[in-house]
Design a protein around this motif. Structure first.
Motif, mmCIF file in Angstrom:
data_model
loop_
_atom_site.group_PDB
_atom_site.id
_atom_site.type_symbol
_atom_site.label_atom_id
_atom_site.label_comp_id
_atom_site.label_asym_id
_atom_site.label_seq_id
_atom_site.Cartn_x
_atom_site.Cartn_y
_atom_site.Cartn_z
ATOM 1 N N ARG A 3 0.727 -1.147 0.008
ATOM 2 C CA ARG A 3 0.035 0.158 -0.111
ATOM 3 C C ARG A 3 0.894 1.183 -0.056
ATOM 4 O O ARG A 3 1.894 1.254 0.920
ATOM 5 N N THR A 170 -2.606 4.463 7.324
ATOM 6 C CA THR A 170 -2.680 3.755 6.155
ATOM 7 C C THR A 170 -1.991 2.186 6.282
ATOM 8 O O THR A 170 -2.677 1.370 5.666
ATOM 9 N N THR A 171 -1.172 2.356 7.170
ATOM 10 C CA THR A 171 -0.658 0.693 7.360
ATOM 11 C C THR A 171 -1.050 -0.082 8.488
ATOM 12 O O THR A 171 -0.814 -1.192 8.552
ATOM 13 N N GLU A 174 -6.366 1.061 10.831
ATOM 14 C CA GLU A 174 -7.758 1.587 10.180
ATOM 15 C C GLU A 174 -7.720 1.214 8.690
ATOM 16 O O GLU A 174 -8.628 1.257 8.022
ATOM 17 N N GLN A 175 -6.506 0.939 8.091
ATOM 18 C CA GLN A 175 -6.239 0.493 6.449
ATOM 19 C C GLN A 175 -7.038 1.611 5.860
ATOM 20 O O GLN A 175 -7.853 1.311 4.953
ATOM 21 N N ARG A 176 -6.713 2.857 5.927
ATOM 22 C CA ARG A 176 -7.146 4.198 5.242
ATOM 23 C C ARG A 176 -6.544 3.766 3.876
ATOM 24 O O ARG A 176 -5.452 3.466 3.568
ATOM 25 N N HIS A 177 -7.269 4.376 2.744
ATOM 26 C CA HIS A 177 -6.827 4.418 1.456
ATOM 27 C C HIS A 177 -5.726 5.511 1.392
ATOM 28 O O HIS A 177 -5.594 6.386 2.248
#
Ligand SMILES: [Zn+2]
Ligand SMILES: [Zn+2]
Length: 328
Positions: A3, A170-171, A174-177
């Protein structure tokens, strides 16, 4: 697939063309190719049937002074389903959320995707991290920002300052885009155009700032000129011939500032009520909306009706002193 955080800064000044951005991944820089904002933003919408009704929403009508009822300078031009911001003073995202609750859902934070900056003074930019980060956390996918020289540099530093937050969001769980911000230092002229709006930037004189902009928005329903911060400007006169809405800063000559020679400062940086009245007489806007109203007199805050009286001594057209969350 790994990602990535696409904290991109696009360096081209021509918004309508294909852009090559730079995506930074915590220090490393890779080039990415992205679609033009106009094309990517029109995806998934009902082409041709969207209404193009235009309204101006005042999100922040203040100055550096933190009056609780006047948030930092920020204005939304809403055309159909889309919102365009001018400036992002402190409080911008929460004022936009308030406007959304009051009947302008186009200003929900996830819709704050396009913004224009007049100049880099802190009262107009202290909401930038908020504009970049809060809507992203709420699900916005991309942000495009246009402004004078220095915007790209500021964007880079904001992203770097919040690097650890962006990394964890992001990592982590939460795994946000990916966070995508495309900031562009632009030159005066047409800086943005899509099927609803044409946005023209023009230079205004603002003291020692090498570059400060006003903007003209042309939509199917309205022409809107916004001054940003400026001393009396011939460019504003030229760009409102005519215009439906002129949004202009002002100060009362009776107000005072805590600096050694504030009269000289003001003459070079800002526009007095009488100077604004002369500009209004030369432009004759459908309505003059006064914002960024400064400041304090010897006996406290200068009341709105005094500002209005000072303008109306010279200008007899339609004029209002704008307040946060009003719609025109
Ligand atoms: Zn200002
Ligand atoms: Zn300023």
């Amino acid at each position: 697939m790994q990602r990535e955080r696409h904290c991109g800064i696009a360096w081209t000044a021509i918004a309508a063309l294909m852009l090559f951005g730079w995506a930074t991944t915590l220090g490393s820089v890779v080039a990415v190719q992205s679609e033009s904002p106009a094309r990517s933003q029109s995806k998934g919408q009902n082409s041709g049937v969207e209404k193009t009704q235009t309204k101006v929403v005042l999100l922040g009508t203040g100055t550096p002074r933190p009056y609780p009822d006047r948030s930092g300078p920020a204005t939304a031009i809403v055309v159909g389903e889309r919102a365009y911001l001018v400036d992002f003073g402190p409080g911008v995202v929460r004022r936009a959320a308030a406007a959304a609750e009051k009947g302008t859902p186009q200003l929900e934070s996830s819709n704050l995707k396009i913004a224009f900056l007049t100049h880099l003074h802190s009262d107009h930019t202290a909401g930038y991290p908020d504009l970049i980060l809060t809507p992203w956390v709420m699900g916005r996918t991309e942000l495009d920002v246009y402004g004078p020289e220095g915007l790209e540099e500021m964007t880079k530093h904001v992203l770097e300052a919040w690097r650890r937050d962006i990394e964890i969001r992001t990592t982590g769980l939460e795994q946000r885009h990916a966070l995508v911000v495309r900031a562009r230092d632009v030159k005066p002229g047409v800086v943005y155009q899509d099927e609803r709006v044409k946005v023209t930037a023009f230079r205004v004189p603002h003291g020692q700032w090498p570059e400060a902009f006003g903007y003209r928005f042309d939509t199917p329903g309205k022409s809107i000129v916004i001054s940003g911060d400026t001393s009396p400007s011939e460019e504003i006169v030229a760009h409102c011939q005519p215009c439906d809405v002129l949004i202009h800063e002002v100060y009362s000559p009776e107000s005072v500032l805590s600096m050694p020679d504030y009269k000289t400062y003001r003459a070079k940086y800002h526009t007095s009520t009488s100077e604004l009245a002369e500009i209004a007489n030369r432009t004759k806007p459908g309505i003059l909306v006064v914002y960024h109203t400064a400041g304090r007199g010897p006996h406290g805050r200068i009341p709105d009706d005094q500002l209005l009286r000072e303008i109306q001594k010279i200008y007899l057209g339609k004029v209002v002193i704008g307040h946060d969350l009003e719609v025109y």
